[in-house]
Design an enzyme around this catalytic site. Structure first.
Site, PDB file in Angstrom:
ATOM      1  N   VAL A  75      30.809  13.109 -30.867  1.00 49.27           N
ATOM      2  CA  VAL A  75      30.237  12.781 -29.563  1.00 49.27           C
ATOM      3  C   VAL A  75      28.790  13.235 -29.596  1.00 49.27           C
ATOM      4  O   VAL A  75      28.497  14.405 -29.860  1.00 49.27           O
ATOM      5  CB  VAL A  75      31.007  13.467 -28.415  1.00 49.27           C
ATOM      6  CG1 VAL A  75      30.313  13.216 -27.083  1.00 49.27           C
ATOM      7  CG2 VAL A  75      32.445  12.974 -28.384  1.00 49.27           C
ATOM      8  N   VAL A  77      24.688  12.567 -27.826  1.00 49.30           N
ATOM      9  CA  VAL A  77      23.784  11.979 -26.839  1.00 49.30           C
ATOM     10  C   VAL A  77      22.364  12.316 -27.267  1.00 49.30           C
ATOM     11  O   VAL A  77      22.066  13.467 -27.604  1.00 49.30           O
ATOM     12  CB  VAL A  77      24.066  12.524 -25.418  1.00 49.30           C
ATOM     13  CG1 VAL A  77      23.085  11.956 -24.407  1.00 49.30           C
ATOM     14  CG2 VAL A  77      25.503  12.221 -25.000  1.00 49.30           C
ATOM     15  N   GLN A  84      22.478  13.529 -18.047  1.00 45.73           N
ATOM     16  CA  GLN A  84      22.555  12.355 -17.179  1.00 45.73           C
ATOM     17  C   GLN A  84      23.982  11.833 -17.048  1.00 45.73           C
ATOM     18  O   GLN A  84      24.200  10.751 -16.519  1.00 45.73           O
ATOM     19  CB  GLN A  84      21.648  11.237 -17.708  1.00 45.73           C
ATOM     20  CG  GLN A  84      20.183  11.601 -17.723  1.00 45.73           C
ATOM     21  CD  GLN A  84      19.322  10.462 -18.237  1.00 45.73           C
ATOM     22  OE1 GLN A  84      19.660   9.278 -18.095  1.00 45.73           O
ATOM     23  NE2 GLN A  84      18.194  10.797 -18.835  1.00 45.73           N
ATOM     24  N   GLY A  85      24.945  12.588 -17.577  1.00 49.39           N
ATOM     25  CA  GLY A  85      26.337  12.181 -17.475  1.00 49.39           C
ATOM     26  C   GLY A  85      26.804  11.237 -18.566  1.00 49.39           C
ATOM     27  O   GLY A  85      27.929  10.739 -18.505  1.00 49.39           O
ATOM     28  N   LEU A  86      25.985  10.998 -19.585  1.00 43.35           N
ATOM     29  CA  LEU A  86      26.366  10.053 -20.636  1.00 43.35           C
ATOM     30  C   LEU A  86      27.466  10.614 -21.536  1.00 43.35           C
ATOM     31  O   LEU A  86      28.371   9.877 -21.939  1.00 43.35           O
ATOM     32  CB  LEU A  86      25.147   9.659 -21.465  1.00 43.35           C
ATOM     33  CG  LEU A  86      24.072   8.894 -20.690  1.00 43.35           C
ATOM     34  CD1 LEU A  86      22.843   8.682 -21.563  1.00 43.35           C
ATOM     35  CD2 LEU A  86      24.610   7.574 -20.190  1.00 43.35           C
ATOM     36  N   TYR A 118      33.416  20.502 -22.278  1.00 42.56           N
ATOM     37  CA  TYR A 118      34.733  19.880 -22.443  1.00 42.56           C
ATOM     38  C   TYR A 118      35.754  20.465 -21.469  1.00 42.56           C
ATOM     39  O   TYR A 118      36.634  19.742 -20.990  1.00 42.56           O
ATOM     40  CB  TYR A 118      35.206  19.997 -23.890  1.00 42.56           C
ATOM     41  CG  TYR A 118      34.356  19.158 -24.825  1.00 42.56           C
ATOM     42  CD1 TYR A 118      34.411  17.770 -24.782  1.00 42.56           C
ATOM     43  CD2 TYR A 118      33.482  19.744 -25.732  1.00 42.56           C
ATOM     44  CE1 TYR A 118      33.636  16.987 -25.615  1.00 42.56           C
ATOM     45  CE2 TYR A 118      32.695  18.960 -26.574  1.00 42.56           C
ATOM     46  CZ  TYR A 118      32.777  17.591 -26.502  1.00 42.56           C
ATOM     47  OH  TYR A 118      31.999  16.813 -27.326  1.00 42.56           O
TER      48      TYR A 118
END
Length: 137
Positions: A75, A77, A84-86, A118
Protein backbone atom coordinates in the site's frame (compact mmCIF):
# COMPACT_ATOMS: atom_id res chain seq x y z
CA UNK A 1 -10.21 16.81 -6.19
CA UNK A 2 -11.49 14.14 -8.50
CA UNK A 3 -9.31 11.06 -8.80
CA UNK A 4 -9.85 8.01 -10.97
CA UNK A 5 -9.65 4.40 -9.82
CA UNK A 6 -8.49 1.47 -11.90
CA UNK A 7 -8.15 -2.27 -11.35
CA UNK A 8 -5.73 -2.38 -14.28
CA UNK A 9 -2.06 -2.70 -13.34
CA UNK A 10 -0.23 0.59 -13.87
CA UNK A 11 2.64 0.74 -16.31
CA UNK A 12 6.06 -0.39 -15.13
CA UNK A 13 7.35 3.20 -15.05
CA UNK A 14 4.35 4.50 -13.10
CA UNK A 15 4.67 1.68 -10.57
CA UNK A 16 8.42 2.19 -10.09
CA UNK A 17 8.04 5.97 -9.73
CA UNK A 18 5.40 5.59 -7.01
CA UNK A 19 7.33 2.80 -5.28
CA UNK A 20 10.40 5.02 -5.07
CA UNK A 21 8.56 8.26 -4.21
CA UNK A 22 6.64 6.58 -1.40
CA UNK A 23 9.84 5.16 0.10
CA UNK A 24 8.35 1.66 0.16
CA UNK A 25 11.21 0.28 -1.92
CA UNK A 26 13.63 1.10 0.92
CA UNK A 27 11.68 -1.01 3.41
CA UNK A 28 11.93 -4.24 1.40
CA UNK A 29 13.90 -7.06 2.97
CA UNK A 30 16.15 -8.68 0.43
CA UNK A 31 17.48 -7.30 -2.82
CA UNK A 32 14.79 -7.20 -5.46
CA UNK A 33 15.03 -5.51 -8.81
CA UNK A 34 12.36 -3.09 -9.93
CA UNK A 35 11.36 -5.69 -12.51
CA UNK A 36 10.86 -8.33 -9.81
CA UNK A 37 8.73 -5.98 -7.72
CA UNK A 38 6.58 -5.21 -10.75
CA UNK A 39 6.28 -8.93 -11.52
CA UNK A 40 5.06 -9.46 -7.95
CA UNK A 41 2.38 -6.84 -8.57
CA UNK A 42 1.46 -8.56 -11.86
CA UNK A 43 1.08 -11.87 -10.03
CA UNK A 44 -1.26 -10.41 -7.40
CA UNK A 45 -4.80 -11.64 -6.95
CA UNK A 46 -6.12 -8.08 -7.00
CA UNK A 47 -4.73 -4.56 -7.17
CA UNK A 48 -6.16 -1.07 -7.17
CA UNK A 49 -4.62 2.13 -8.51
CA UNK A 50 -5.62 5.74 -7.98
CA UNK A 51 -4.66 8.39 -10.52
CA UNK A 52 -4.59 12.17 -10.62
CA UNK A 53 -5.09 12.54 -14.35
CA UNK A 54 -2.26 10.33 -15.74
CA UNK A 55 -0.11 10.26 -12.58
CA UNK A 56 -0.30 7.16 -10.37
CA UNK A 57 -0.69 8.57 -6.86
CA UNK A 58 -1.80 5.55 -4.80
CA UNK A 59 -1.67 1.78 -5.15
CA UNK A 60 -2.34 -1.36 -3.15
CA UNK A 61 -2.43 -5.06 -3.90
CA UNK A 62 -3.42 -8.40 -2.39
CA UNK A 63 -2.35 -11.97 -2.73
CA UNK A 64 -5.00 -14.55 -1.94
CA UNK A 65 -6.22 -18.09 -2.33
CA UNK A 66 -9.52 -16.57 -3.42
CA UNK A 67 -11.48 -18.49 -0.80
CA UNK A 68 -10.69 -17.57 2.79
CA UNK A 69 -7.25 -15.93 3.11
CA UNK A 70 -5.76 -12.74 1.73
CA UNK A 71 -2.69 -10.65 2.43
CA UNK A 72 -2.56 -6.93 1.72
CA UNK A 73 0.79 -5.82 0.30
CA UNK A 74 2.46 -2.70 -1.01
CA UNK A 75 0.00 0.00 0.00
CA UNK A 76 1.62 3.24 -1.10
CA UNK A 77 0.60 6.85 -1.54
CA UNK A 78 2.74 9.51 -3.19
CA UNK A 79 4.02 11.90 -0.49
CA UNK A 80 2.45 14.93 -2.22
CA UNK A 81 -0.96 13.27 -1.93
CA UNK A 82 -0.78 11.88 1.60
CA UNK A 83 -3.20 12.99 4.33
CA UNK A 84 -6.05 13.14 1.80
CA UNK A 85 -7.68 9.80 2.57
CA UNK A 86 -6.21 7.96 -0.42
CA UNK A 87 -4.58 5.23 1.67
CA UNK A 88 -7.92 4.67 3.36
CA UNK A 89 -9.62 4.44 -0.04
CA UNK A 90 -7.08 1.87 -1.22
CA UNK A 91 -7.69 -0.26 1.87
CA UNK A 92 -11.46 0.06 1.51
CA UNK A 93 -11.27 -1.11 -2.11
CA UNK A 94 -9.11 -4.09 -1.14
CA UNK A 95 -11.44 -5.03 1.75
CA UNK A 96 -14.50 -4.66 -0.49
CA UNK A 97 -12.97 -7.08 -3.00
CA UNK A 98 -12.58 -9.60 -0.16
CA UNK A 99 -16.17 -9.08 0.95
CA UNK A 100 -17.42 -9.62 -2.62
CA UNK A 101 -15.42 -12.86 -2.78
CA UNK A 102 -16.52 -14.13 0.63
CA UNK A 103 -13.03 -13.87 2.09
CA UNK A 104 -13.23 -13.32 5.83
CA UNK A 105 -9.56 -13.28 6.87
CA UNK A 106 -7.38 -10.38 5.77
CA UNK A 107 -3.78 -10.11 6.93
CA UNK A 108 -1.27 -7.35 6.30
CA UNK A 109 2.26 -6.34 7.08
CA UNK A 110 2.50 -2.73 8.18
CA UNK A 111 5.40 -0.44 7.42
CA UNK A 112 7.06 0.98 10.53
CA UNK A 113 4.98 3.70 12.11
CA UNK A 114 1.80 2.89 10.18
CA UNK A 115 0.12 0.60 12.72
CA UNK A 116 -2.18 3.35 14.02
CA UNK A 117 -3.39 4.06 10.48
CA UNK A 118 -4.46 0.42 10.06
CA UNK A 119 -5.97 0.26 13.56
CA UNK A 120 -8.22 3.19 12.64
CA UNK A 121 -9.45 1.09 9.71
CA UNK A 122 -10.38 -1.84 11.95
CA UNK A 123 -7.24 -3.98 11.81
CA UNK A 124 -6.00 -5.50 15.04
CA UNK A 125 -2.51 -6.52 16.05
CA UNK A 126 -2.03 -10.23 16.47
CA UNK A 127 -2.11 -11.59 19.98
CA UNK A 128 1.24 -11.85 21.77
CA UNK A 129 0.94 -15.62 22.04
CA UNK A 130 0.11 -15.96 18.31
CA UNK A 131 2.66 -13.70 16.61
CA UNK A 132 3.22 -13.58 12.91
CA UNK A 133 6.36 -15.40 11.89
CA UNK A 134 8.83 -14.69 9.10
CA UNK A 135 11.69 -16.61 7.52
CA UNK A 136 14.14 -14.78 5.25
CA UNK A 137 16.28 -16.99 3.06
Amino acid sequence: MHYSFSEKLPSFNQFVELHEASGLIKSKKGKYTREQLYQAAENSWYHISIYDEEQLIAFGRMISDGVYQSLICDVMVHPQFQKQGLGKQVIEELVNKCKESGIQSIQLFSAKGKQLFYKKLGFEEREQDAPAMTLYI
